[in-house]
Design an enzyme around this catalytic site. Structure first.
Site, PDB file in Angstrom:
ATOM      1  N   GLY A 160     -18.554  63.228  35.612  1.00  0.00           N
ATOM      2  CA  GLY A 160     -19.520  62.282  35.313  1.00  0.00           C
ATOM      3  C   GLY A 160     -19.987  60.781  35.516  1.00  0.00           C
ATOM      4  O   GLY A 160     -18.681  60.259  35.363  1.00  0.00           O
ATOM      5  N   ASN A 203     -29.888  58.360  40.439  1.00  0.00           N
ATOM      6  CA  ASN A 203     -30.103  59.151  40.918  1.00  0.00           C
ATOM      7  C   ASN A 203     -29.968  60.301  39.802  1.00  0.00           C
ATOM      8  O   ASN A 203     -28.817  60.000  39.157  1.00  0.00           O
ATOM      9  CB  ASN A 203     -29.468  59.506  42.046  1.00  0.00           C
ATOM     10  CG  ASN A 203     -29.165  58.763  43.189  1.00  0.00           C
ATOM     11  OD1 ASN A 203     -30.554  57.911  43.046  1.00  0.00           O
ATOM     12  ND2 ASN A 203     -28.593  57.890  43.813  1.00  0.00           N
ATOM     13  N   ALA A 226     -12.893  55.175  34.075  1.00  0.00           N
ATOM     14  CA  ALA A 226     -13.787  56.025  33.606  1.00  0.00           C
ATOM     15  C   ALA A 226     -13.422  56.870  35.355  1.00  0.00           C
ATOM     16  O   ALA A 226     -13.978  58.127  34.763  1.00  0.00           O
ATOM     17  CB  ALA A 226     -15.340  54.680  35.256  1.00  0.00           C
ATOM     18  N   GLY A 231     -27.449  51.669  41.322  1.00  0.00           N
ATOM     19  CA  GLY A 231     -27.418  50.709  40.297  1.00  0.00           C
ATOM     20  C   GLY A 231     -27.660  51.097  38.824  1.00  0.00           C
ATOM     21  O   GLY A 231     -27.337  50.030  37.751  1.00  0.00           O
ATOM     22  N   ASP A 270     -18.968  51.542  41.151  1.00  0.00           N
ATOM     23  CA  ASP A 270     -19.688  51.098  39.833  1.00  0.00           C
ATOM     24  C   ASP A 270     -19.371  49.852  38.428  1.00  0.00           C
ATOM     25  O   ASP A 270     -19.822  49.312  37.754  1.00  0.00           O
ATOM     26  CB  ASP A 270     -20.837  52.110  39.670  1.00  0.00           C
ATOM     27  CG  ASP A 270     -21.197  52.394  41.126  1.00  0.00           C
ATOM     28  OD1 ASP A 270     -21.722  52.020  42.060  1.00  0.00           O
ATOM     29  OD2 ASP A 270     -21.871  53.654  40.804  1.00  0.00           O
TER      30      ASP A 270
HETATM   31  O1  RIB Z   1     -21.245  55.452  43.081  1.00  0.00           O
HETATM   32  C1  RIB Z   1     -21.746  57.466  42.389  1.00  0.00           C
HETATM   33  C2  RIB Z   1     -22.774  56.726  42.791  1.00  0.00           C
HETATM   34  O2  RIB Z   1     -23.132  57.023  44.256  1.00  0.00           O
HETATM   35  C3  RIB Z   1     -23.981  58.226  42.466  1.00  0.00           C
HETATM   36  O3  RIB Z   1     -23.388  58.010  40.648  1.00  0.00           O
HETATM   37  C4  RIB Z   1     -24.391  58.646  42.975  1.00  0.00           C
HETATM   38  O4  RIB Z   1     -25.699  58.980  42.869  1.00  0.00           O
HETATM   39  C5  RIB Z   1     -24.475  58.100  44.333  1.00  0.00           C
HETATM   40  O5  RIB Z   1     -25.334  56.988  43.914  1.00  0.00           O
END
Ligand code: RIB
Length: 295
Positions: free
Chosen positions: A278, A13, A273, A43, A243
């Site tokens: 960002g 995204n 992070a 992802g 993530d």
């Molecule tokens: O986990 C964070 C992410 O969740 C963001 O980067 C956003 O795009 C959503 O997918």
């Protein structure tokens, strides 16, 4: 490279991020500042985290629109060294996310899936060189289930970050080797009754890792139960921290790192992070993680 490759199949995204004093309540307007766009998507964030952690080739299956939003996403993944298998979807926009980040670094995210919703079971590339498959839930659930089943049947280790929270079909859970959830996602999958350990016991997956924010993380594995405290940092933006944890954990396991050390590396990377704005922009390199661990 010493390990079989890691394949991430999932979302990308473009994040539209505004900083504000606080996240608005329903029906409320707040004045924001510092609007920026960043490469994101669970992802793609996890693929960048894997690649920056090193130790195994990182590949990613993703879908993008044929539009300007796709360009920074491709650039960020390529700069991190992720090998891409891209499906370009005509007449559908690249995925976007609309994010408010508060002065405390907390966020509220709304995702418009766009091209991510077009990934299908048959898009999974051949798994011959793949040792680990890392999945999330920003792709269609039937595709995620089919990918997990195919990988499990091929002897590939399947890691699923069950985010955003969603109930899961039993056949998907049966194909997962490592489930990574936060407390909210754990409750959706295991019910709210009992302690976290009791919730973990109810999930029919060999290894379950639950991230607990500032309280660290906890893993129930075939080798035992492991707790990892969080690393203390000044939080700027928590977007992508989960993530980062998932990607670094997958990379560590691909390097055959034991669970306690893999959790330490993932927790240190997630903490770092949080110190930068960002999602992908904030993901640390392996050298930065090792330096934090040495402190
Ligand atoms: O986990 C964070 C992410 O969740 C963001 O980067 C956003 O795009 C959503 O997918």
């Amino acid at each position: 490279m010493t390990s079989a490759a890691i394949l991430v199949a999932g979302s990308a995204n473009l994040d539209f991020v505004v900083r504000a004093a606080r996240i608005p309540a329903p029906g409320e307007t707040v004045l924001g500042r510092d609007f920026k766009t960043f490469p994101g998507g669970k992802g793609a964030n996890q693929a960048v985290a894997c690649a920056r952690a090193g130790g195994a080739d990182t590949r990613m299956l993703l879908a993008l629109g044929r539009d300007l939003q796709a360009e920074p996403l491709l650039a960020s993944l390529r700069a991190a060294g992720v090998q891409l298998q891209v499906r370009t979807i005509e007449n559908v926009a690249t995925g976007t996310a609309f994010i408010t980040v508060s002065d405390e670094g907390e966020n509220a995210i709304t995702v418009v899936s766009g091209a991510n919703a077009c990934l299908r079971a048959q898009d999974l590339p051949p798994l011959d060189e793949i040792g680990h498959l890392l999945l999330q839930l920003e792709s269609p659930l039937d595709a995620v289930t089919a990918w997990a089943l195919a990988a499990h049947a091929a002897g590939v280790q399947v890691l699923l970050n069950a985010a955003p929270a969603s109930p899961l079909p039993p056949e998907l859970l049966a194909a997962v080797d490592v489930l990574i959830v936060n407390e909210g996602e754990l409750t959706v999958l295991a019910g709210a009754q009992g302690s976290i350990d009791e919730q973990l016991q109810r999930l029919p997956v060999p290894t379950v890792v639950v991230t607990l924010g500032a309280r660290g993380c906890l893993a129930r594995t075939p080798q035992g139960r492991f707790e990892q405290p969080a690393f203390k940092v000044s939080v700027v933006d928590t977007t992508g921290a989960g993530d980062t944890f998932c990607g670094v954990l997958a990379a560590a396991r691909a390097r055959q790192t034991d669970w306690p050390q893999a959790l330490r590396e993932a927790a240190a990377a997630a903490a770092l992070a949080c110190t930068r704005p960002g999602a992908q922009a904030g993901i640390p390199t392996r050298a930065e993680v090792l330096m934090r661990l040495a402190c």
